[in-house]
Motif scaffolding. Structure first.
Motif, PDB file in Angstrom:
ATOM      1  N   VAL A 106     -17.190  -3.123 -43.294  1.00 12.98           N
ATOM      2  CA  VAL A 106     -16.061  -3.115 -42.357  1.00 12.98           C
ATOM      3  C   VAL A 106     -16.554  -3.066 -40.913  1.00 12.98           C
ATOM      4  CG1 VAL A 106     -14.078  -1.762 -41.573  1.00 12.98           C
ATOM      5  CG2 VAL A 106     -14.450  -2.136 -44.008  1.00 12.98           C
ATOM      6  N   ASN A 107     -17.521  -2.223 -40.614  1.00 10.77           N
ATOM      7  CA  ASN A 107     -18.011  -2.088 -39.236  1.00 10.77           C
ATOM      8  C   ASN A 107     -18.743  -3.347 -38.782  1.00 10.77           C
ATOM      9  OD1 ASN A 107     -16.966   0.453 -39.291  1.00 10.77           O
ATOM     10  ND2 ASN A 107     -18.920   1.523 -39.411  1.00 10.77           N
ATOM     11  N   ALA A 108     -19.518  -3.975 -39.654  1.00 16.47           N
ATOM     12  CA  ALA A 108     -20.207  -5.207 -39.266  1.00 16.47           C
ATOM     13  C   ALA A 108     -19.207  -6.310 -38.947  1.00 16.47           C
ATOM     14  CB  ALA A 108     -21.151  -5.638 -40.392  1.00 16.47           C
ATOM     15  N   ALA A 109     -18.123  -6.401 -39.719  1.00 15.79           N
ATOM     16  CA  ALA A 109     -17.106  -7.419 -39.443  1.00 15.79           C
ATOM     17  C   ALA A 109     -16.348  -7.103 -38.161  1.00 15.79           C
ATOM     18  CB  ALA A 109     -16.154  -7.518 -40.629  1.00 15.79           C
ATOM     19  N   ALA A 110     -16.056  -5.805 -37.888  1.00 21.85           N
ATOM     20  CA  ALA A 110     -15.306  -5.448 -36.684  1.00 21.85           C
ATOM     21  C   ALA A 110     -16.127  -5.653 -35.421  1.00 21.85           C
ATOM     22  CB  ALA A 110     -14.840  -3.994 -36.780  1.00 21.85           C
ATOM     23  N   GLN A 140     -11.069  -1.777 -35.382  1.00 20.79           N
ATOM     24  CA  GLN A 140     -10.979  -1.521 -36.815  1.00 20.79           C
ATOM     25  C   GLN A 140     -12.363  -1.144 -37.359  1.00 20.79           C
ATOM     26  OE1 GLN A 140      -7.952  -1.574 -38.132  1.00 20.79           O
ATOM     27  NE2 GLN A 140      -7.066  -2.295 -36.205  1.00 20.79           N
ATOM     28  N   VAL A 141     -12.787   0.096 -37.110  1.00 18.66           N
ATOM     29  CA  VAL A 141     -14.080   0.580 -37.581  1.00 18.66           C
ATOM     30  C   VAL A 141     -13.884   1.881 -38.346  1.00 18.66           C
ATOM     31  CG1 VAL A 141     -15.409  -0.504 -35.737  1.00 18.66           C
ATOM     32  CG2 VAL A 141     -14.509   1.802 -35.414  1.00 18.66           C
ATOM     33  N   LEU A 142     -14.876   2.234 -39.148  1.00 18.00           N
ATOM     34  CA  LEU A 142     -14.905   3.481 -39.899  1.00 18.00           C
ATOM     35  C   LEU A 142     -16.061   4.343 -39.387  1.00 18.00           C
ATOM     36  CD1 LEU A 142     -14.370   2.133 -43.528  1.00 18.00           C
ATOM     37  CD2 LEU A 142     -12.677   3.213 -42.062  1.00 18.00           C
ATOM     38  N   THR A 143     -15.793   5.601 -39.137  1.00 18.55           N
ATOM     39  CA  THR A 143     -16.807   6.542 -38.654  1.00 18.55           C
ATOM     40  C   THR A 143     -16.783   7.790 -39.524  1.00 18.55           C
ATOM     41  OG1 THR A 143     -15.242   7.498 -37.058  1.00 18.55           O
ATOM     42  CG2 THR A 143     -16.668   5.716 -36.283  1.00 18.55           C
ATOM     43  N   GLN A 154     -21.646  15.360 -49.224  1.00 20.01           N
ATOM     44  CA  GLN A 154     -20.297  15.456 -48.649  1.00 20.01           C
ATOM     45  C   GLN A 154     -20.125  14.321 -47.644  1.00 20.01           C
ATOM     46  OE1 GLN A 154     -18.572  18.438 -45.557  1.00 20.01           O
ATOM     47  NE2 GLN A 154     -18.353  19.438 -47.558  1.00 20.01           N
ATOM     48  N   LEU A 155     -19.202  13.412 -47.938  1.00 16.99           N
ATOM     49  CA  LEU A 155     -18.976  12.239 -47.102  1.00 16.99           C
ATOM     50  C   LEU A 155     -17.590  12.341 -46.485  1.00 16.99           C
ATOM     51  CD1 LEU A 155     -20.453  11.086 -50.003  1.00 16.99           C
ATOM     52  CD2 LEU A 155     -20.854   9.218 -48.400  1.00 16.99           C
ATOM     53  N   ALA A 156     -17.546  12.328 -45.159  1.00 18.82           N
ATOM     54  CA  ALA A 156     -16.300  12.346 -44.408  1.00 18.82           C
ATOM     55  C   ALA A 156     -16.147  11.003 -43.703  1.00 18.82           C
ATOM     56  CB  ALA A 156     -16.283  13.491 -43.399  1.00 18.82           C
ATOM     57  N   VAL A 157     -15.007  10.315 -43.939  1.00 16.89           N
ATOM     58  CA  VAL A 157     -14.749   9.003 -43.373  1.00 16.89           C
ATOM     59  C   VAL A 157     -13.398   9.054 -42.670  1.00 16.89           C
ATOM     60  CG1 VAL A 157     -14.610   6.536 -43.816  1.00 16.89           C
ATOM     61  CG2 VAL A 157     -16.036   7.981 -45.281  1.00 16.89           C
ATOM     62  N   GLU A 158     -13.330   8.488 -41.462  1.00 19.91           N
ATOM     63  CA  GLU A 158     -12.078   8.409 -40.713  1.00 19.91           C
ATOM     64  C   GLU A 158     -11.939   7.012 -40.125  1.00 19.91           C
ATOM     65  OE1 GLU A 158     -12.125  11.108 -37.457  1.00 19.91           O
ATOM     66  OE2 GLU A 158     -13.792  10.126 -36.431  1.00 19.91           O
ATOM     67  N   GLY A 159     -10.698   6.601 -39.920  1.00 16.33           N
ATOM     68  CA  GLY A 159     -10.411   5.291 -39.359  1.00 16.33           C
ATOM     69  C   GLY A 159      -8.912   5.028 -39.364  1.00 16.33           C
ATOM     70  N   ALA A 200     -21.857   3.917 -35.401  1.00 11.91           N
ATOM     71  CA  ALA A 200     -21.101   2.995 -36.243  1.00 11.91           C
ATOM     72  C   ALA A 200     -21.467   3.114 -37.708  1.00 11.91           C
ATOM     73  CB  ALA A 200     -21.327   1.563 -35.765  1.00 11.91           C
ATOM     74  N   ASP A 201     -22.339   4.014 -38.086  1.00 13.44           N
ATOM     75  CA  ASP A 201     -22.713   4.231 -39.472  1.00 13.44           C
ATOM     76  C   ASP A 201     -22.473   5.696 -39.810  1.00 13.44           C
ATOM     77  OD1 ASP A 201     -23.559   3.740 -41.977  1.00 13.44           O
ATOM     78  OD2 ASP A 201     -25.671   3.406 -41.494  1.00 13.44           O
ATOM     79  N   LEU A 202     -22.375   6.016 -41.105  1.00 11.48           N
ATOM     80  CA  LEU A 202     -22.227   7.413 -41.502  1.00 11.48           C
ATOM     81  C   LEU A 202     -23.466   8.185 -41.058  1.00 11.48           C
ATOM     82  CD1 LEU A 202     -20.652   7.180 -45.080  1.00 11.48           C
ATOM     83  CD2 LEU A 202     -19.511   7.514 -42.895  1.00 11.48           C
TER      84      LEU A 202
END
Length: 625
Positions: A106-110, A140-143, A154-159, A200-202
């Motif tokens: 998603v981040n590479a495309a955004a 439109q990115v995920l952080t 533990q993985l936390a994702v927001e967007g 831009a990456d976890l």
């Protein structure tokens, strides 16, 4: 209103906070009790009716106010962001790699990243959002972050809602599978991003110990070794694994900020491994490389490679070496770049570089060349140009004529001053060289007359043969005495009391020292002045003690007795057998047995160390060594 009473206590509470906070539904306050009475001189009343001593007893009143909804309706603020917290076991690599693949894709495309997969991964790992991009909901990115402690991930994702759809789908499928813990609520949204500053990456965080152990450690919860923000961050990260609903975590404000995560990484961070970042075991060096012919499409965006160890373990010969080489070939399949280089080459071949350079030089000669030559003529003082050569020669001729006229005038003036006589009457002669004897003489030596004067014997009062005396004064009637050459001698014992010298002074100093020593001894209260300190010790025998039985005691039995006598030859007969041994009459030095090291009249020292290890001596005044 205050109820009517003679004596009571009053506590005042400020409830304006309920009207200021848009999300406040519960308020708990505490206030001091103040004694109030409406009766004048209340202190004179009896103990049942006078005001209570609330202030002396530190009495307080607590008020707890809870409402169903905030008093102030919240404004219509856009809340376009969602958050998902997924906690899984460390060995559940499939779920971790699936989430990582979605975030990076998603981040590479955004961001519009193109190129090889390694280039995309490197760009995402080092990319930093600008402040405008962080607050832009259209990006439109995920952080988020990726917490690793060796036991769990533990993985936390927001967007935004549209890009979080794939993460929400992964979370729904992971609920209740393999011990996964998922905090997710599609109806709960947020105003802003809190992890966009991490990149831009976890953002990976590897802990040096399990999270539960860090939280339970007393050094983490107390003292000053851990910052308060870092301590609060580990508490929040641990509490996220205990709540079952995301709304509960939101009400408890359990999401750590980006600065808190940075402090946790600095304090408890450890070295990341290949398994931590990719979910795969590290391969042998060289086997994870592939040749240029297989590089296209061999690596996906998560860092996976299509080939594995089993694919290369049986390869041998030149093909195996080609695939197992340490460095891949350079990827030069950039068609746009080659097209630009070819177009530049065609344009360069069409040009006449020599004619263009010649025309450019002619242009510079007509414009800048004239200015440079004029400047050269002004500041260059060494180079003589053709235009100024004649002028410079004329100036030099005038200077020469002026110098010759001045020299002739000075010579005529000097001749007039001498009256026509020549300057030198005789020819110059060099001085005669001195002999070696003259060179050895001191330059300041006295003359011969001075030497003769100093050799004359001295005669006392040669010019005044009579003794010196005062002149006679006839007016006085009597002759005055001559000069007084000696003053009146002082009387008494002045020379024996003040100006002692010689033996008298030495005797007086000795008597004073003896008196001071006697006074010191008079004040001593102990029996002896020599103090001996005995320290604990263990007597250790010396090497020479092994011969003690031979030297100190008598033999237990004869050495040659019984059967040993049989067959033995008799002792030789000598006239000195019955005579005792005698010491030599002549010795080089007398032996003083009182000065032996072992003690008076003791030949040997039995022990290597003695009991008296430290000896302190108090010396009195006047004692000398």
């Amino acid at each position: 209103a205050v109820p009517p009473a003679d004596v009571y206590g009053v506590a005042t509470f400020d409830l304006r906070g309920m009207c200021q906070d848009l999300r406040l539904t519960r308020l708990e306050l505490e206030s001091n009790l103040l004694p109030i009475t409406s009766i004048p001189s209340g202190g004179d009343l009896d103990w049942k009716s006078r005001p209570g001593r609330f202030m002396e007893a530190a009495s307080t009143l607590t008020l707890c106010l809870q409402i169903a909804a905030p008093l102030v309706p919240p404004p219509q603020v856009p809340r376009p962001y969602r958050r998902v917290i997924i906690t899984t076991e460390y060995t559940n690599h499939r779920l971790f790699r699936e989430i990582l693949h979605v975030v990076r894709e998603v981040n590479a495309a955004a961001l519009g990243l193109e190129g090889s997969p390694k280039h995309v991964l490197t760009t995402l790992a080092t990319f930093k959002f600008t402040p405008e991009q962080i607050v832009d909901p259209m990006l439109q990115v995920l952080t988020g972050y990726h917490l690793i402690d060796g036991n769990m991930r533990q993985l936390a994702v927001e967007g935004t809602e549209d890009v979080m759809a794939r993460i929400v789908d992964v979370g729904r499928r992971a609920v209740g599978v393999d011990g996964n813990h998922v905090l997710m609520n599609t109806e709960l949204t947020y105003v802003s991003r809190i992890y966009a500053t991490l990149g831009a990456d976890l953002w990976p965080i590897k802990l040096s110990a399990p999270l539960t152990g860090i939280v339970a450690d007393v050094k983490t919860q107390s003292g000053t070794r851990v910052r308060p923000e870092c301590r609060e961050a580990v508490r929040r990260l641990s509490a996220l694994n205990t709540y079952a609903w995301l709304r509960q975590a939101e009400d408890m404000r359990l999401f750590p900020s980006d600065q808190m995560l940075v402090l946790v990484d600095k304090k408890f961070g450890a070295e990341l491994t290949v398994t931590d970042l990719t979910g795969k075991k590290p391969r042998q060096r060289g086997l994870h490389r592939i040749s240029s012919c297989e590089s296209v499409g061999a690596t996906d965006i998560t860092g996976d490679e299509a080939n594995d160890i089993a694919r290369h373990k049986d390869l041998g010969g030149r093909e195996g070496k080609e695939r197992m080489k340490l460095k891949a070939d350079l990827d030069d399949e950039n068609f746009e770049y080659w097209e630009q280089m070819a177009q530049r080459r065609r344009l360069r071949l069409r040009r006449d570089i020599a004619s263009e350079e010649h025309a450019y030089i002619q242009e510079l000669e007509g414009t800048v060349g004239a200015e440079k030559r004029a400047a050269w003529q002004e500041w260059n003082v060494v180079r003589i140009t053709h235009e100024a050569a004649a002028e410079i020669a004329a100036h030099e001729a005038e200077d020469a004529e002026r110098a010759a006229a001045l020299a002739a005038h000075e010579a005529a003036a000097e001749a007039a001053g001498r009256g026509g006589k020549s300057l030198h009457t005789s020819k110059f002669n060099y001085p005669v060289a001195r002999t070696p004897a003259e060179l050895m003489l001191h330059p300041l030596r006295p003359s011969e007359s001075r030497v003769e004067e100093l050799a004359t014997p001295w005669v006392e009062n040669e010019l005044h043969p009579d003794p010196l005396q005062r002149p006679m004064d006839p007016a006085a009637g009597t002759d005055r005495p001559s000069f007084v050459t000696q003053s009146k001698a002082p009387g008494g014992d002045i020379f024996t009391s003040v100006h002692l010298v010689g033996d008298a002074l030495a005797r007086e100093m000795q008597e004073a020292a003896a008196a001071e020593a006697a006074e010191w001894r008079r004040r001593v209260v102990v029996d002896k002045l020599r103090v001996t300190t005995l320290l604990p010790h263990r007597d250790k025998p010396g090497q020479i003690d092994k011969h003690q039985s031979l030297l100190r005691s008598s033999p237990q039995k004869l050495g040659v007795t019984g059967k040993f006598v049989k067959g033995a030859s008799p002792a030789p007969v000598s006239m000195y057998l019955e005579e005792p041994p005698a010491t030599a009459a002549i010795t080089f030095r007398d032996t003083d047995t009182l000065t032996f090291t072992a003690g008076p009249n003791r030949d040997f020292q039995r022990f290597m160390r003695t009991g008296q290890s430290d000896v302190h001596t108090l010396r009195g005044a006047g004692e000398r060594d």
